[in-house]
Scaffold this motif. Structure first.
Motif, short mmCIF file in Angstrom:
data_model
loop_
_atom_site.label_atom_id
_atom_site.label_comp_id
_atom_site.label_asym_id
_atom_site.label_seq_id
_atom_site.Cartn_x
_atom_site.Cartn_y
_atom_site.Cartn_z
N LYS A 341 32.75 31.35 -4.90
CA LYS A 341 33.44 30.06 -4.87
C LYS A 341 32.56 29.00 -4.20
O LYS A 341 32.45 27.87 -4.67
CB LYS A 341 34.78 30.19 -4.13
CG LYS A 341 35.60 28.91 -4.08
CD LYS A 341 36.06 28.49 -5.46
CE LYS A 341 36.94 27.26 -5.40
NZ LYS A 341 37.32 26.76 -6.74
N SER A 346 33.12 27.67 -9.21
CA SER A 346 33.92 28.00 -10.40
C SER A 346 35.40 27.99 -10.06
O SER A 346 35.81 28.08 -8.90
CB SER A 346 33.52 29.37 -10.95
OG SER A 346 32.15 29.40 -11.27
N GLU A 347 36.23 27.89 -11.11
CA GLU A 347 37.68 27.97 -10.92
C GLU A 347 38.06 29.40 -10.54
O GLU A 347 37.43 30.37 -10.96
CB GLU A 347 38.40 27.55 -12.19
CG GLU A 347 38.16 26.10 -12.59
CD GLU A 347 38.67 25.13 -11.53
OE1 GLU A 347 39.72 25.41 -10.91
OE2 GLU A 347 38.01 24.10 -11.31
N TRP A 348 39.15 29.53 -9.75
CA TRP A 348 39.58 30.84 -9.30
C TRP A 348 39.92 31.77 -10.47
O TRP A 348 39.68 32.97 -10.40
CB TRP A 348 40.79 30.71 -8.37
CG TRP A 348 40.44 30.25 -6.98
CD1 TRP A 348 40.77 29.08 -6.38
CD2 TRP A 348 39.68 30.99 -6.01
NE1 TRP A 348 40.26 29.01 -5.11
CE2 TRP A 348 39.60 30.19 -4.85
CE3 TRP A 348 39.07 32.24 -6.01
CZ2 TRP A 348 38.93 30.60 -3.69
CZ3 TRP A 348 38.39 32.66 -4.86
CH2 TRP A 348 38.33 31.84 -3.72
#
Length: 595
Positions: A341, A346-348
């Motif tokens: 992260k 990036s998105e979770w």
């Protein structure tokens, strides 16, 4: 110097052998092999080598004592032999300069993980303090073993007890020793003395290293005499011979002194000494989630909008099932996601999909390497079963035997061994077991390397193997089953997982010339083809919990079949030719109709 010392010990053993005091030549044989190792490798007299030889001289002296005391010969002789064997293995792994090899020096206990964030241990701490550590004054048992697989938190639990205010207040002296890769009793004694002796009369390490083990034991006993002490021996090695050590300390046990061990197994030579064993259990789903959030948010300083979002809780918990409640795995996953992260942004959702357990498996691999060699083949066969499956004792044994892992007595011994070494967990019923998902991943990795094992999926996304495969698991979805039979002539076992459209041509089964195990349990199968009778080498046929209405007449051709499991199929029509299966030893049935 070392060679002369070893020769002197061997000479004493041989003299006693000539007098008829020794009726076992194994000790002498092992000692001579050790002498050859020292000579061949021309090992320098380094610190590690001196420690190992000191242990060897000490345990050889114990062997002589045991030979003279026939009453305890059978109880302790095996542990003496085991420890001499361990010392021999340590010597073989030492470099030519007497130092640890790089591979071994990197193989540390995977249980010593960061214990900054602790979840689910409060009840264990309270119970152990109340019933075993402090609340057992005058009780005969003064030793306790915390047992469990690597990474489950044995060291963390022991540390919580060791640093508990009640323990600090109750015991006059405390000491903690963790096992190194090359454990020696001499090193243990030196570390304990340095922690418990009077600060005004400290011995230097060099002065202690010049003493033999017996003198060190006497010194430790003197330092502890008349005091109430608490000693933790963390991650005890497999076969360390503790008889003399325990005898030296046991005199103080009557005043409430305590010894606490942690290990992944019950040691053979401790079974007479350790009555109290605390078996650690994995974290439940709630505790796993708490530990994950602590690790990923607080441990990695993620704040505000960067914290793990609660709307992904369900997906996160689903991902954590792969860890099977193992704190080491949960912490490693949390650390990995937080680092990604921070570095990738990036998105979770994407990060959850990209979780890689490779680093976790590397941490657990030493646990696999610690297995007794005779247990390895049965452990590798655990790859055949579904992840998180409930494993029945009879099925495990039958698969192992049919797959060539050993005879029935050998496999029964292996099952007990895998339970003892915390590889397989016993479920509520004593005949049902489970395997941690992370250990299951390791069994798959190693089975691919050593057994010729592969997993195929009907999504077409399969990794090709250059060498022929001997064992195969096919994972089906609801799509039509369609696999090539290339190289199937070498298959020994075939397992079907999942469920799906199973419609193979009669010729499909003709390709399995050497197949001994066919397992279709829980597959949703509705019928068996007549061509099943071509599997003339078949030993195990598992059809439990399906929708099969009848078995084909060709079943009578399976003359080598020893296990037929058709339980939990409603009203199955079975041809009476089944009684002609002369090799059949185990038949599991329910709602049977003979035709």
């Amino acid at each position: 110097m070392l060679e002369a010392l070893l020769l002197s010990v061997i000479e004493k053993l041989e003299i006693n052998h000539q007098r008829g005091m020794i009726n076992e030549e194994v000790v002498i044989k092992d000692m001579k092999e050790i002498l050859d190792i020292v000579k061949d490798k021309k090992l320098e007299e380094g610190r590690r080598l001196n420690f190992l030889v000191s242990d060897l001289v000490d345990v050889a002296g114990d062997a002589l004592d045991l030979f003279k005391q026939r009453k305890i010969y059978f109880y302790y002789f095996e542990s003496v032999l085991s420890w001499i064997g361990e010392i021999k293995q340590y010597l073989l792994k030492l470099g030519d300069d007497g130092a640890e090899t790089e591979t071994e020096s990197n193989m540390r206990s995977s249980d010593n993980v960061d214990d900054k964030y602790v979840v689910g241990l409060d009840e264990d701490v309270e119970m152990l303090l109340r019933t075993r550590i402090i609340g057992r004054e005058g009780y005969n048992s003064w030793t306790t073993l915390i047992k469990g697989m690597a990474g489950i938190g044995k060291t963390t639990l022991a540390r919580e007890i060791y640093n508990h205010p009640t323990v600090i207040e109750h015991f006059e002296r405390r000491a903690w020793v963790s096992n190194s890769t090359y454990f020696t009793m001499k090193e243990l004694l030196i570390k304990l003395i340095q922690q418990v002796e009077d600060p005004q009369n400290l011995h230097t390490s060099s002065s202690l290293e010049n003493m033999d083990n017996r003198s060190l034991r006497d010194m430790l006993s003197q330092h502890l005499q008349g005091t109430r002490y608490f000693i933790v021996l963390d991650d005890m090695p497999r076969q360390v011979h503790l008889k003399s050590f325990l005898e030296a300390l046991s005199q103080e046990s009557v005043n409430g002194s305590r010894l606490l061990f942690t290990s992944h197994m019950k040691h053979t030579n401790l079974t007479l000494e350790v009555e109290d064993v605390h078996e650690m259990k994995p974290l439940d789903s709630k505790e796993s989630w708490q530990l994950f959030l602590k690790t990923i948010n607080h441990g990695n300083k993620l704040t505000g909008e960067h914290k793990f979002p609660m709307y992904l809780e369900q997906r996160g918990k689903q991902m954590l099932t792969k860890c099977g409640g193992l704190p080491l795995g949960i912490k490693e996953v949390g650390k990995q996601l937080a680092e990604k992260k921070v570095s990738e942004g990036s998105e979770w959702e994407q990060l959850l999909e990209s979780v890689d357990f490779t680093s976790t498996l590397k941490l657990l691999e030493p646990f696999y390497h610690k297995l007794d060699p005779e247990l390895e083949s049965c452990f590798l066969c655990m790859a055949f079963f579904k992840e998180n499956a409930t494993l029945r004792k009879e099925k495990l044994m039958q698969i192992w035997v049919a797959g060539g892992a050993g005879s029935q007595p050998d496999c029964r011994h292996s099952l007990d061994g895998l339970i003892n070494e915390s590889v397989i967990s016993v479920k509520d019923k004593s005949t049902e077991y489970s395997l941690n998902p992370l250990l299951h991943m390791i069994s798959i990795q190693k089975a691919e390397e050593k057994l010729g094992f592969e997993i195929l999926r009907n999504n077409g996304n399969n990794r090709p193997f250059e060498s022929p495969r001997h064992h195969r698991v096919i994972i089906c979805s609801r799509d039509k089953f369609n696999y090539s039979t290339d190289h199937d002539k070498r298959l020994v076992s075939l397992f079907f997982h999942g469920g799906g459209y199973f419609d193979t041509s009669p010729s499909y089964w003709n390709s399995f010339k050497k197949l001994k195990i066919l397992d279709l349990e829980d597959f949703g199968l509705k019928s068996l083809p007549e061509s099943i009778g071509t599997l003339v080498k078949l030993i195990y046929l598992g059809l439990r919990n399906n929708y099969i209405k009848e078995l084909p007449q060709s079943l009578g051709c399976l003359k080598k079949l020893e296990v037929l499991d058709i339980a939990q199929n409603f009203m199955v029509e079975v041809p009476d030719i089944i009684w002609e299966l002369r090799s059949l030893r185990h038949l599991y049935i329910s709602d049977l109709i003979l035709i």
